[in-house]
Write an enzyme that holds these catalytic residues in place. Structure first.
Site, mmCIF file in Angstrom:
data_model
loop_
_atom_site.group_PDB
_atom_site.id
_atom_site.type_symbol
_atom_site.label_atom_id
_atom_site.label_comp_id
_atom_site.label_asym_id
_atom_site.label_seq_id
_atom_site.Cartn_x
_atom_site.Cartn_y
_atom_site.Cartn_z
ATOM 1 C CG ASN A 65 1.516 7.381 -0.420
ATOM 2 O OD1 ASN A 65 2.164 7.202 0.838
ATOM 3 N ND2 ASN A 65 2.221 6.723 -1.275
ATOM 4 N NE ARG A 94 3.255 4.672 1.919
ATOM 5 C CZ ARG A 94 2.906 3.388 0.841
ATOM 6 N NH1 ARG A 94 1.917 2.921 1.406
ATOM 7 N NH2 ARG A 94 4.170 3.751 0.156
#
Length: 117
Positions: A61, A43
């Site tokens: 996530n 990320r």
């Protein structure tokens, strides 16, 4: 919770959940990445890559181990953005599911790119 329970709790939308656009030049892309994509800076890396492109959206996530990306931008910019992610994170990505639309509905209007969760 078993992995089957986690997978069933994360329902995939039928299409991108982007705000309606004023311009038909913009697209919304929703991507689900599978692989070694959590706990490896995925990320963070996507967020850093997004800073180089004129895109808004987020990366997060999912409970089932995947990473979800939602991005809005011009079609060519989105293509280049996703290619940059694929190139940089190639070792981590095992599968990609992508949905793209020119318009869709979402209650919030995205104005930046961010990391969620």
């Amino acid at each position: 919770m078993s992995s089957d329970d986690a997978a069933s709790s994360e329902a995939e939308p039928t299409g991108p959940q982007c705000a309606e656009f004023q311009s038909t030049d913009l697209q919304c892309t929703e991507v689900f990445y599978t692989g070694n994509v959590q706990g490896v800076g995925f990320r963070y890396t996507v967020n850093q890559i997004a800073k180089r492109f004129a895109v808004v959206g987020y990366v997060e996530n999912l409970a089932d181990g995947r990473v979800h990306l939602l991005a809005e931008g011009e079609p060519r910019v989105l293509k280049d953005f996703l290619a940059a992610i694929a190139e940089r994170m190639a070792r981590n990505i095992f599968d990609v599911q992508q949905h793209t639309a020119s318009t869709a509905s979402q209650p919030e209007r995205l104005t930046t790119f961010s990391i969620r969760r």
